[in-house]
Design a protein around this motif. Structure first.
Motif: not given
Length: 69
Positions: A9, A51, A57, A60-62, A64-66, A68
């Motif tokens: 990744r 994203a 967001a 940064s964690d959120q 990255m989840r956005n 996907d």
């Protein structure tokens, strides 16, 4: 963010306006051809999540989840 090797990744972040779909298309096209590394031919596949920040967001964690990832 980077996780190597199997199921690798990577993340790319931009701090300016750009055409995200165009950048994604060019990245995938650039990875389409095999790479030669130490006399070995490597084939890479990619999928891209996009994203944008700006209310979407909280960090940064959120983000990255956005995307996907």
């Amino acid at each position: 963010m980077t996780d190597w090797p199997n199921g690798a990744r990577a993340a790319v972040a931009f701090t300016f306006d750009f055409d995200a779909e165009e950048v994604a298309r060019r990245l995938v096209e650039g990875l389409r051809e095999p790479f030669m590394v130490e006399s070995q031919e490597l084939h890479v596949r990619a999928s891209i999540g996009i994203a944008t920040a700006g209310g979407q967001a909280e960090g940064s964690d959120q983000l990255m989840r956005n995307a996907d990832l």
